[in-house]
Design an enzyme around this catalytic site. Structure first.
Site, PDB file in Angstrom:
ATOM      1  N   ARG A  23       0.817  -1.223   0.000  1.00  0.00           N
ATOM      2  CA  ARG A  23       0.000   0.000   0.000  1.00  0.00           C
ATOM      3  C   ARG A  23       0.847   1.267   0.000  1.00  0.00           C
ATOM      4  O   ARG A  23       0.372   2.342  -0.382  1.00  0.00           O
ATOM      5  CB  ARG A  23      -0.941   0.007   1.205  1.00  0.00           C
ATOM      6  CG  ARG A  23      -2.136  -0.898   1.048  1.00  0.00           C
ATOM      7  CD  ARG A  23      -2.965  -0.979   2.311  1.00  0.00           C
ATOM      8  NE  ARG A  23      -2.314  -1.798   3.331  1.00  0.00           N
ATOM      9  CZ  ARG A  23      -2.909  -2.172   4.462  1.00  0.00           C
ATOM     10  NH1 ARG A  23      -4.147  -1.779   4.712  1.00  0.00           N
ATOM     11  NH2 ARG A  23      -2.269  -2.924   5.339  1.00  0.00           N
ATOM     12  N   LYS A  34     -15.523   8.028  -3.033  1.00  0.00           N
ATOM     13  CA  LYS A  34     -15.209   8.136  -1.614  1.00  0.00           C
ATOM     14  C   LYS A  34     -14.118   9.157  -1.390  1.00  0.00           C
ATOM     15  O   LYS A  34     -13.392   9.541  -2.307  1.00  0.00           O
ATOM     16  CB  LYS A  34     -14.766   6.776  -1.060  1.00  0.00           C
ATOM     17  CG  LYS A  34     -13.414   6.308  -1.574  1.00  0.00           C
ATOM     18  CD  LYS A  34     -13.025   4.962  -0.997  1.00  0.00           C
ATOM     19  CE  LYS A  34     -11.621   4.572  -1.457  1.00  0.00           C
ATOM     20  NZ  LYS A  34     -11.218   3.252  -0.952  1.00  0.00           N
ATOM     21  N   THR A  55      -9.063  -3.798   7.853  1.00  0.00           N
ATOM     22  CA  THR A  55      -9.982  -3.611   8.986  1.00  0.00           C
ATOM     23  C   THR A  55     -11.435  -3.696   8.546  1.00  0.00           C
ATOM     24  O   THR A  55     -12.336  -3.642   9.379  1.00  0.00           O
ATOM     25  CB  THR A  55      -9.756  -2.245   9.646  1.00  0.00           C
ATOM     26  OG1 THR A  55     -10.047  -1.212   8.700  1.00  0.00           O
ATOM     27  CG2 THR A  55      -8.319  -2.103  10.134  1.00  0.00           C
ATOM     28  N   ARG A  75     -10.814  10.039   1.403  1.00  0.00           N
ATOM     29  CA  ARG A  75      -9.944   9.422   2.397  1.00  0.00           C
ATOM     30  C   ARG A  75      -9.096  10.510   3.046  1.00  0.00           C
ATOM     31  O   ARG A  75      -8.517  11.358   2.354  1.00  0.00           O
ATOM     32  CB  ARG A  75      -9.046   8.377   1.747  1.00  0.00           C
ATOM     33  CG  ARG A  75      -8.126   7.638   2.715  1.00  0.00           C
ATOM     34  CD  ARG A  75      -7.140   6.758   1.967  1.00  0.00           C
ATOM     35  NE  ARG A  75      -7.793   5.709   1.227  1.00  0.00           N
ATOM     36  CZ  ARG A  75      -8.101   4.523   1.737  1.00  0.00           C
ATOM     37  NH1 ARG A  75      -7.841   4.264   3.003  1.00  0.00           N
ATOM     38  NH2 ARG A  75      -8.701   3.611   0.984  1.00  0.00           N
TER      39      ARG A  75
END
Length: 326
Positions: A104, A202, A235, A204
């Protein structure tokens, strides 16, 4: 003519770290071989020791290690395994990464940040790796971080075949959890008979990891069974918020399909509480019984890894496993 001439046979050997030995054992069995006996243990201060119990001179070595928690320990163990092989005169060392740790962190979002995915590639090269083999990297450009061949395997055929067999008779829509993974969603759509595409818009907060806000659904999903696809579930905050947004926008139901089931912290509780029909993942990472739940379906990645290893060993084509798209 002076000198010696000898024709030698190539010798494939499979090695496993301690992170996910079950997967490595399954891969070895499908290759028709056994894991090389290895002594590995930790000293009192945490240092790792590795020694192979038989000669590895001149072999084609495939070192399998999944970077699960505690991730830094297993990465270090794999580096030590590679170094041991190099010093024992293995001919070629291929690092098999069902899950590539630190993937990531593939770019800088802000100043003074590392690019840890590149650092990982440098570490493997320095340790002595000749080749990397990974499954569903977080971003494809990570292949360019390693100075050598990289085989980027895809779990798409395994996951999509399962979804198609079970849900293919329904009106499906393929949904990406963000705009950045639309290309993956397009590949899913082509394997599911041209199912329409949608994505979640979305936002972030880059200063707060694992937290997103699912703003709205872009695409027509009303009355459809939505297949929400991603590379990993950590998560489960991102994926469950996306699923909730789909249900709120009129989806008939939601199926989550992801390659890497990290399932950190509250992930299991969030997935159990979320209104999803099923969560389909692979076993690139070990999933203990305590982290499994009724909605979870785990598909084996061992057939894919073993076929790719055989193609590399026999100088075949890994790309042929994915209809020329890998």
């Amino acid at each position: 003519m002076t000198g010696l001439s000898k024709t030698t046979e190539r010798h494939l050997m499979v090695f496993s770290g301690r992170a996910h030995p079950v997967l490595a054992q399954q891969v070895a069995e499908q290759l028709g071989t056994e894991l090389v006996p290895t002594s590995a243990y930790n000293f009192a201060n945490g240092e790792i020791y590795v020694r192979y119990e038989e000669s590895v001179r001149g072999c084609d070595a495939f070192v399998i290690q999944s970077h699960t928690a505690p991730i830094n320990e297993w990465i270090m163990e794999q580096l030590i395994m590679i170094d041991a092989l190099k010093r024992a005169s293995a001919k070629r060392i291929t690092v098999v990464l069902p899950f590539y740790g630190y993937a990531r962190q593939d770019k800088k979002h802000r100043g003074r940040e590392p690019i840890s995915a590149r650092l990982m590639a440098d570490l493997f090269k320095t340790a002595g790796a000749d080749r990397l083999m990974a499954i569903d990297l977080h971003t494809a450009q990570i292949q360019g971080f390693f100075d050598g061949p990289v085989d980027h395997l895809m779990a798409l055929p395994i996951l999509s075949d399962y979804v198609d067999d079970k849900y293919g008779h329904l009106d499906l829509a393929v949904v990406s959890p963000d705009a950045g993974r639309i290309k993956v969603a397009e590949d899913w759509s082509s394997r599911l008979g041209g199912a329409p595409l949608a994505f979640i818009h979305k936002t972030r907060d880059i200063s707060r990891p694992n937290e997103v806000v699912a703003n709205r659904v872009v695409g027509e999903i009303k009355g459809r069974v939505c297949v929400l696809v991603d590379d990993m579930i950590d998560t489960a905050s991102t994926i469950t918020k996306a699923a909730d947004a789909l249900m709120a926008d009129g989806a008939a139901s939601v199926i989550i399909a992801a390659t890497h089931a990290i399932l950190s912290g509250p992930a299991v509780e969030r997935l159990e509480a979320c209104k999803v029909e099923e969560v389909v993942v692979t076993d690139t990472l070990p999933i203990p019984a305590s982290r499994r739940f009724d909605k979870l379906t785990v598909q084996s990645i061992a057939p894919l890894v073993s076929r790719a290893i055989r193609e590399v060993f026999e100088d075949g084509s890994v790309t042929s496993l994915f209809d020329g798209k890998a």
